[in-house]
Each structure stands twice: as C-alpha cells, then as structure tokens.
Scaffold this motif. Structure first.
Motif, mmCIF file in Angstrom:
data_model
loop_
_atom_site.group_PDB
_atom_site.id
_atom_site.type_symbol
_atom_site.label_atom_id
_atom_site.label_comp_id
_atom_site.label_asym_id
_atom_site.label_seq_id
_atom_site.Cartn_x
_atom_site.Cartn_y
_atom_site.Cartn_z
ATOM 1 N N ARG A 48 -6.872 -5.225 -16.741
ATOM 2 C CA ARG A 48 -7.062 -3.823 -16.383
ATOM 3 C C ARG A 48 -5.776 -3.237 -15.786
ATOM 4 O O ARG A 48 -5.432 -2.087 -16.034
ATOM 5 C CB ARG A 48 -8.216 -3.717 -15.375
ATOM 6 C CG ARG A 48 -8.660 -2.311 -15.098
ATOM 7 C CD ARG A 48 -9.806 -2.288 -14.109
ATOM 8 N NE ARG A 48 -9.388 -2.737 -12.782
ATOM 9 C CZ ARG A 48 -10.151 -2.676 -11.709
ATOM 10 N NH1 ARG A 48 -11.394 -2.219 -11.806
ATOM 11 N NH2 ARG A 48 -9.711 -3.097 -10.545
ATOM 12 N N SER A 53 -12.371 -1.500 -1.732
ATOM 13 C CA SER A 53 -11.180 -1.437 -2.567
ATOM 14 C C SER A 53 -11.466 -0.912 -3.968
ATOM 15 O O SER A 53 -10.548 -0.503 -4.662
ATOM 16 C CB SER A 53 -10.486 -2.804 -2.627
ATOM 17 O OG SER A 53 -11.376 -3.774 -3.098
ATOM 18 N N ILE A 54 -12.754 -0.865 -4.385
ATOM 19 C CA ILE A 54 -12.988 -0.325 -5.728
ATOM 20 C C ILE A 54 -12.676 1.167 -5.797
ATOM 21 O O ILE A 54 -12.269 1.655 -6.841
ATOM 22 C CB ILE A 54 -14.417 -0.586 -6.254
ATOM 23 C CG1 ILE A 54 -15.458 -0.005 -5.331
ATOM 24 C CG2 ILE A 54 -14.662 -2.060 -6.486
ATOM 25 C CD1 ILE A 54 -16.850 -0.125 -5.914
ATOM 26 N N ARG A 90 0.822 -1.217 0.000
ATOM 27 C CA ARG A 90 0.000 0.000 0.000
ATOM 28 C C ARG A 90 0.853 1.264 0.000
ATOM 29 O O ARG A 90 0.454 2.285 -0.547
ATOM 30 C CB ARG A 90 -0.945 0.006 1.207
ATOM 31 C CG ARG A 90 -2.054 -1.031 1.096
ATOM 32 C CD ARG A 90 -2.908 -1.059 2.353
ATOM 33 N NE ARG A 90 -3.503 0.242 2.632
ATOM 34 C CZ ARG A 90 -4.592 0.687 2.024
ATOM 35 N NH1 ARG A 90 -5.197 -0.072 1.153
ATOM 36 N NH2 ARG A 90 -5.069 1.875 2.314
ATOM 37 N N GLU A 132 -10.287 2.621 -4.057
ATOM 38 C CA GLU A 132 -8.827 2.673 -4.142
ATOM 39 C C GLU A 132 -8.361 2.248 -5.524
ATOM 40 O O GLU A 132 -7.411 2.799 -6.073
ATOM 41 C CB GLU A 132 -8.196 1.761 -3.077
ATOM 42 C CG GLU A 132 -8.224 2.393 -1.712
ATOM 43 C CD GLU A 132 -7.436 1.614 -0.680
ATOM 44 O OE1 GLU A 132 -7.063 0.460 -0.956
ATOM 45 O OE2 GLU A 132 -7.207 2.161 0.404
ATOM 46 N N PHE A 151 -5.980 -6.219 -6.897
ATOM 47 C CA PHE A 151 -6.384 -6.445 -5.512
ATOM 48 C C PHE A 151 -6.841 -7.881 -5.314
ATOM 49 O O PHE A 151 -7.311 -8.527 -6.240
ATOM 50 C CB PHE A 151 -7.532 -5.503 -5.148
ATOM 51 C CG PHE A 151 -7.143 -4.060 -5.105
ATOM 52 C CD1 PHE A 151 -6.873 -3.431 -3.901
ATOM 53 C CD2 PHE A 151 -7.044 -3.320 -6.270
ATOM 54 C CE1 PHE A 151 -6.520 -2.094 -3.857
ATOM 55 C CE2 PHE A 151 -6.682 -1.979 -6.244
ATOM 56 C CZ PHE A 151 -6.424 -1.371 -5.029
ATOM 57 N N SER A 185 -9.437 -8.838 -3.775
ATOM 58 C CA SER A 185 -10.882 -8.933 -4.029
ATOM 59 C C SER A 185 -11.217 -8.561 -5.471
ATOM 60 O O SER A 185 -12.372 -8.383 -5.804
ATOM 61 C CB SER A 185 -11.618 -7.998 -3.081
ATOM 62 O OG SER A 185 -11.196 -6.665 -3.306
ATOM 63 N N TYR A 186 -10.201 -8.407 -6.302
ATOM 64 C CA TYR A 186 -10.306 -8.013 -7.719
ATOM 65 C C TYR A 186 -10.687 -6.551 -7.887
ATOM 66 O O TYR A 186 -10.184 -5.890 -8.776
ATOM 67 C CB TYR A 186 -11.287 -8.877 -8.519
ATOM 68 C CG TYR A 186 -11.160 -10.348 -8.250
ATOM 69 C CD1 TYR A 186 -9.910 -10.972 -8.259
ATOM 70 C CD2 TYR A 186 -12.281 -11.123 -7.970
ATOM 71 C CE1 TYR A 186 -9.787 -12.323 -7.993
ATOM 72 C CE2 TYR A 186 -12.155 -12.482 -7.706
ATOM 73 C CZ TYR A 186 -10.914 -13.072 -7.718
ATOM 74 O OH TYR A 186 -10.800 -14.397 -7.454
ATOM 75 N N ALA A 187 -11.619 -6.054 -7.029
ATOM 76 C CA ALA A 187 -12.005 -4.644 -7.088
ATOM 77 C C ALA A 187 -12.427 -4.201 -8.481
ATOM 78 O O ALA A 187 -12.093 -3.117 -8.930
ATOM 79 C CB ALA A 187 -10.864 -3.751 -6.572
ATOM 80 N N LEU A 188 -13.178 -5.036 -9.176
ATOM 81 C CA LEU A 188 -13.723 -4.619 -10.474
ATOM 82 C C LEU A 188 -14.875 -3.650 -10.213
ATOM 83 O O LEU A 188 -15.586 -3.788 -9.219
ATOM 84 C CB LEU A 188 -14.229 -5.835 -11.257
ATOM 85 C CG LEU A 188 -13.165 -6.878 -11.576
ATOM 86 C CD1 LEU A 188 -13.784 -8.043 -12.337
ATOM 87 C CD2 LEU A 188 -12.013 -6.282 -12.364
ATOM 88 N N PHE A 189 -15.072 -2.685 -11.124
ATOM 89 C CA PHE A 189 -16.174 -1.745 -10.950
ATOM 90 C C PHE A 189 -17.473 -2.452 -11.323
ATOM 91 O O PHE A 189 -17.654 -2.841 -12.480
ATOM 92 C CB PHE A 189 -15.950 -0.513 -11.822
ATOM 93 C CG PHE A 189 -14.621 0.151 -11.553
ATOM 94 C CD1 PHE A 189 -14.279 0.548 -10.270
ATOM 95 C CD2 PHE A 189 -13.705 0.341 -12.573
ATOM 96 C CE1 PHE A 189 -13.056 1.138 -10.012
ATOM 97 C CE2 PHE A 189 -12.478 0.933 -12.320
ATOM 98 C CZ PHE A 189 -12.151 1.333 -11.041
ATOM 99 N N PRO A 190 -18.382 -2.623 -10.362
ATOM 100 C CA PRO A 190 -19.551 -3.475 -10.606
ATOM 101 C C PRO A 190 -20.522 -2.903 -11.636
ATOM 102 O O PRO A 190 -21.291 -3.652 -12.219
ATOM 103 C CB PRO A 190 -20.214 -3.578 -9.232
ATOM 104 C CG PRO A 190 -19.666 -2.465 -8.431
ATOM 105 C CD PRO A 190 -18.330 -2.126 -8.982
ATOM 106 N N ASP A 217 -17.636 -2.924 -1.708
ATOM 107 C CA ASP A 217 -16.240 -3.273 -1.494
ATOM 108 C C ASP A 217 -15.405 -1.989 -1.534
ATOM 109 O O ASP A 217 -15.338 -1.316 -2.549
ATOM 110 C CB ASP A 217 -15.818 -4.230 -2.623
ATOM 111 C CG ASP A 217 -14.338 -4.560 -2.557
ATOM 112 O OD1 ASP A 217 -13.695 -4.217 -1.547
ATOM 113 O OD2 ASP A 217 -13.834 -5.164 -3.523
ATOM 114 N N PHE A 275 -1.277 4.480 -1.181
ATOM 115 C CA PHE A 275 -2.447 4.597 -0.301
ATOM 116 C C PHE A 275 -2.043 4.868 1.133
ATOM 117 O O PHE A 275 -2.873 5.145 1.979
ATOM 118 C CB PHE A 275 -3.297 3.328 -0.347
ATOM 119 C CG PHE A 275 -3.824 3.047 -1.710
ATOM 120 C CD1 PHE A 275 -4.555 3.999 -2.391
ATOM 121 C CD2 PHE A 275 -3.557 1.842 -2.336
ATOM 122 C CE1 PHE A 275 -5.019 3.760 -3.661
ATOM 123 C CE2 PHE A 275 -4.021 1.588 -3.598
ATOM 124 C CZ PHE A 275 -4.754 2.550 -4.268
#
Ligand SMILES: Nc1ncnc2c1ncn2[C@@H]1O[C@H](COP(=O)(O)OP(=O)(O)OP(=O)(O)O)[C@@H](O)[C@H]1O
Ligand SMILES: [Mg+2]
Lengths: 362, 258
Positions: A146, B155-156, A47, B158, A81, A83-88, B153, A52
């Motif tokens: 991405r 983290s999105i 991070r 970030e 990440f 958790s993948y952190a894809l934009f839903p 979530d 961050f």
C-alpha cells in the motif's frame, strides 16, 4: 540536489526537547536508517517528514522545496506504520487501491497496479481477505504494498518489523532490501535494532536524545565509531580507560588501564595528553594459550579465563586481567562439535593488531 | 452449589416480577372480554378497535413522526459530538453532552417547560416536543459513537491522510464506515427513547400534540381497557425489536452506555 534535506530541525514538547537540531540530507534511491534507543526522537522526526507534526525551528525541504505548511495528503511521501494501520473495513486489494483512488487514477489502471503490487509481496491469493484474517507478516506486506503502490518519492518505515518474530523478521529484511532495489523508492527506515540497521542500510544516522551522534555507512559506523555512545550502541565492544602518550606519524601511542602501552590507528584531532577510552571489538582480539616461550609482542596482555558463553557459531570468552579489568574475546567454532577452546581459569594471552581498535576522546 | 441455587431462584423471582406484568398486558390484549379479570377466549377484536380509533391513530402518527425526526437530528448531532469528544479530549464536552442522559427526566422536562414558556415565549406543541426529544437523545448517540471510536487504532486515520486523503475523504472513506454500526445503533436507540417517552413529552407537549404514551395515559385515567393493552403490546414489540436490532449493530457500545 538531495531528495530530502532536514535543516536544523528542533521539536519541543513543553520543556522537553524531543528533536534537538537535526540536520541530514537523504539522496535519491537511498536506504537510509534512523537508529537509536527508545525515546530518542525517531518517530517525532518521521512524523515531521510525513507532515503530522511541524518543527518548532528549522525546515524540511523535498527536492529543494520547503514542506512547511503542506498537509500530509499533498506530500509525495508515504508511511508504513508500526501497527500497520490497515483499514479494517477494506479488503487487502481495497487497502492497496486506497492511495490510487485518492490520486484519482482510472479504475483499469488501479486494478492493474494493485495486482502488480500484490504480486511483488506474494499476496495475490489473499486479496479478497480482510486485514484481521491475515498473519502479522502478511499484514506487514500489505502495508508495504500500500505504501509503495503509488510510487511515492519517499517511503517512511517506523519500526515496521518490530512486531514480528525473529525468523520472520529476517525473511522480511531480505524482502525489504529486494523490494527497495526493484522499485527504486527512497526509504527512511526507523529501528532501535542495530543488527537490523547494519544489515539493511546504505547509511545510518545514530540518534541519541534528539541529536544525531554519527552519520555513516554501516561498516564505517561499526569500524570507526565516533564516540562512546555509538561504540557502545553498535555491536559489542571492549572499552578501557586510556591516555594518549604520543602521536606518531602513523599511529597513536596510548597508555591503557590494565594493559599498558598500546599502539592504535591514527585519528584526526587527537593530541598527546588527551584522556578517553580505547575501544576494541571482541572479534578483533586474538586469544592464545599462554606458554612460557611465547614471544612478547606489542598490544598484548595476559589474563585468565573468567567465563565463557557458547552461542552456536561463536564462543565469547570473558578474560580477567591481573588488575581486575575485564575484556571480551570471540572465537568462531568452525571445527565441528567444538564448543570451547579454553576452560574457566586457563591462563591466556590477548593480542590485537595495531591496525584495529579506536581511541575515543571524552 | 447451594449458594448458586439461591442466587438463581432470587434472580428468577426478580425477573418474574419484572416481566409478569408485561406478559399480562400482552395476554389480555387478546382476551375476548371487556374486563381484565379472567381469560374468556382469543380475539383480535381490540386490535380492530384500535385501528379504527382516529384519536389513537393520530397519536401513533405523531409519535412516529416525532421519533423519526428527533432520531434523525439526534443522530446527526450526536455523531458529531461523539467524534468531537473522541478527537478533542476536552473535559467539559462529555459532561455537557452526557448530562441530559443522566439527569432525572422530570427535571429535564420541567426545566425545558420553563425554558420554552418563560424564556423563549414559545407556544408548546410539536416543535417544542421535537427540540426536547433531540436534546435528551443526542447524549445516547454520542456515547455509542464515542465507544466505537475508542476501540480503534488511531494511526489508521493518519494513514488515510498519509496516503493522499483530505480530511473530508478520510471521514467519508475511513471514519464514517467504521463508526456506521455505532451510528445505526445510536439512531435506533434514539428512535426507541423518543417513541416511548412520557415524562418529557408530558411537560413539553402542551395541548397541541398527542403522542401514544400521552394517549395511553389519558385513557387509563378512566379505565384500563383492552384497547390500551393492545396499543401497549404493539409499542412494546416495536421497542423490543429496535433494541435487539441496535444491540446487533453495536453490542459493546450499548454495554458502555448502560
Ligand atoms: N505529543 C507528544 N507530547 C509530549 N511528548 C512527546 C510527544 N511525542 C513524543 N514525545 C516525547 O518525545 C520523546 C521522543 O519520542 P519518539 O516517539 O520520537 O521516540 P522514538 O525514538 O520513536 O522511540 P521508540 O523507539 O520508543 O519509538 C519521548 O520522550 C516522548 O515521550
Ligand atoms: Mg517510535
């Protein structure tokens, strides 16, 4: 010049020190892994690289320039990440296009590069889907595409395979290696799986309690662990209390508990009289049936089979020595239908070459 | 089996008690009689009367204007408050924002009245009503927006920064589209609450403005005319429609607010 230089970085949370004086330098094109148990500070370090979080002490330099005060969006560093952190709310293609949009790439070029990136992760036919319509492995690949599409200098991957099942994990490991080779982007990969680290990395930094215990290539880390923590964390290893009795020109002479005199490879800095452990890997220990006329050799000890564990390709035998010390030895099951060579209770001889094993000073 | 049969009949009775008066109002608004006594025949006469009643139309226009303006401002402020409540986990902030939601309306009405008249020396009117409505609607919007964010979530956000978005771009491209259903639901709720409100409006309107609920109240002081039934029916339909629309946008968020 190193691509990324981490200089004596310290990060504290209240009185707890999560990263405690880490110094590393990462070269261009490397697949670099941070390996360590849960809570050792891997994510915290990542991070700080991504921007961050900021170090309390020390500095991070990218291409020789300090990253201090530079916000995440201005660092040519992208993250995958856990958790993948894809934009839903965005489709697969729009997710992959996001970093290009932010970089104000022209629309035609965006379209071309998104197609290219999706092709590289075999997801062209899913580009109109929303993230929630994808499987875990597919989400993972979108996150990778991405992260790579805008060619960052550095890609950070925080346990990206953690949520995948074993089989998929192995496939993704292969894909990761290939992807990294073709795009040539430097990877910093975080994992607490030693097998994954050994399989993927050019170099590995083993972390423990906020510090780097050892930084080496996988084979050296496995073959020459620097201390007990690393030896124990990477692979399986037998550890026996030992004292150095003499330092010869080409080897160490040890007195090992339960075994007796043992010759071990030389190691810089070791002196006669030091105490520590003698560590030897199960696959380096030969297992022989005991018979009276077997010639006595160096680095040899007698015992009885206590138990064994058949796991398909190999069988691990647990051997008990006369003083109660236990050692593991590993035999490959190369003969078809062969599950074991010995039964519990069989007397055996354990033997290893003077070139293997390592003395670890306390 | 017996237990559930009893439960069923009891809840049916309770709902009947709740909805029967509403049904009566709707039915009598179409009754061709001056009295709310017996069914004579179907007519739209009372609606014609309603739409030629200038005082009623003026009150309706006021109500719509007030509801629109206060819903707009409450949505703006409430969205910001909801995001702030989520982002900075301050104890005091949720309390401050949500208190007007939980406070008895009469208390809010009286205290606003005292505040406007004695502290600020305001003349009561449209402006004081708007301020009062915005005040009690902000909390509802904030709750819905916050509930929407809570399920997301972290983290999105970030990830957006990581991939090159400035804080503003992150808001515009990621945060806002994701909370939009909550914002719309909040806006609809604020509109409904404002257009329905009687107590707070009663205290803060003074003689300057008349809203629909105030107009209805002043009419029934004399008699419950079928015209009142007609306007109530229209108001009810509008409110119900907005609530249904709002629950479409944020079903889980509305549950959290209830
Ligand atoms: N924001 C924070 N506030 C307080 N403590 C923190 C914070 N972030 C991390 N820590 C602590 O710092 C330590 C290191 O955390 P970190 O997330 O870096 O571990 P990790 O090596 O990534 O572990 P894992 O493999 O479980 O992800 C942990 O003990 C954690 O509790
Ligand atoms: Mg972590």
């Amino acid at each position: 010049m190193a691509l990324l230089e981490i200089r004596n970085v310290v990060r504290r949370f209240a009185s707890f020190t999560a990263v405690d004086g880490v110094s590393l330098s990462i070269e261009v094109g490397e697949f670099f892994t941070l390996l360590g148990p849960s809570g050792c500070g891997k994510t915290t370090l990542l991070r700080m690289i991504a921007g961050f979080d900021a170090p309390d002490e020390g500095d991070l330099l990218l291409d020789g320039q300090s990253l201090r005060g530079i916000p995440p969006e201005q660092r040519p560093i992208h993250t995958v990440f856990q958790s993948y952190a894809l934009f839903p709310h965005l489709t697969v293609a729009e997710n992959v296009a996001f970093p290009l949009r932010m970089a104000k790439v022209v629309p035609d070029e965006i379209r071309r590069r998104v197609q290219e990136a999706l092709a590289s992760v075999h997801l062209l036919e899913k580009q109109k889907h929303l993230p929630h319509e994808l499987s875990g492995g597919q989400k993972q690949r979108v996150a990778l595409a991405r992260g790579l599409v805008n060619r960052p200098r550095l890609l950070l991957l925080d346990e990206p395979l953690g949520a995948l099942d074993a089989k998929l994990r192995e496939d993704m490991q292969m894909e990761l290696i290939n992807l990294q080779k073709t795009v040539g982007v430097t990877f910093i990969f975080v994992t607490h799986s030693q097998a994954e680290a050994l399989a993927l990395s050019h170099r590995i930094a083993v972390m423990n309690q906020g510090r780097v215990e050892q930084l080496d290539e996988p084979s050296r880390l496995y073959g020459f662990p620097r201390n007990r923590f690393v030896a124990d964390f990477i692979g399986k290893i037998n550890m026996l209390d030992a004292t150095v009795t003499a330092v010869a020109a080409d080897r160490l002479l040890l007195e090992v508990a339960g075994v007796g005199a043992v010759s071990a490879p030389l190691k810089a800095g070791v002196q006669s009289g030091q105490t520590g452990v003698f560590a030897v890997r199960p696959e380096q220990v030969q297992l022989l049936a005991e018979h009276a006329d077997a010639p006595a050799a160096a680095n040899e000890v007698r015992g009885r089979i206590l138990d064994f564990l058949y796991i398909g390709d190999v069988t691990t035998y647990l051997v008990q020595l006369s003083d109660g010390t236990r050692l593991e030895a590993l035999l490959p099951n190369s003969a078809p239908g062969r599950a074991k060579f010995f039964e519990a209770g069989d007397p055996v001889i354990l033997r290893w070459s003077a070139e293997v094993g390592v003395f670890l000073h306390e | 089996m017996r237990r559930s049969a009893v439960l069923w009949s009891v809840s049916l009775a309770v709902y009947a008690f709740l909805y029967l008066p509403l049904v009566v109002v709707v039915v009598y608004s179409f009754n061709d009689s001056r009295l709310n006594a017996e069914w004579v025949g179907f007519t739209l006469h009372w609606y014609r009367v309603l739409f030629s009643d200038d005082e009623m139309l003026g009150a309706g226009a006021n109500s719509l204007l007030i509801a629109f303006v206060s819903a707009t401002f409450a949505t703006l402020l409430g969205t910001m408050a909801g995001i702030a409540m989520h982002r900075f986990r301050l104890r005091a902030l949720p309390l401050l924002v949500i208190t007007p939601v939980a406070m008895p309306e009469i208390l809010l009405g009286v205290s606003l009245l005292i505040f406007f008249v004695q502290v600020l020396n305001f003349t009561l009117g449209l402006f004081s009503v708007l301020i009062a409505h915005i005040t009690f609607c902000v909390g509802f919007v904030a709750i819905v927006v916050r509930a929407r964010l809570a399920g997301m979530d972290e983290s999105i956000f970030e990830a957006a920064r990581d991939l090159g978005a400035t804080p503003w771009q992150t808001f515009r491209r990621v945060t806002f589209p994701l909370i939009l259903p909550g914002v719309i639901a909040g806006a609809l709720m604020a509109f409904t609450l404002s257009i329905d409100d009687f107590v707070i409006t009663f205290f803060t309107a003074g003689v300057g403005v008349h809203t629909l609920p105030l107009q209805i109240y002043s009419m029934i002081k004399i008699a419950v005319t079928p015209e009142v039934n007609a306007v109530s029916t229209l108001l009810m339909t509008l409110t119900l429609g907005l609530i249904i629309l709002a629950s479409r946008f944020a079903p889980d968020a509305l549950k959290g607010a209830a």
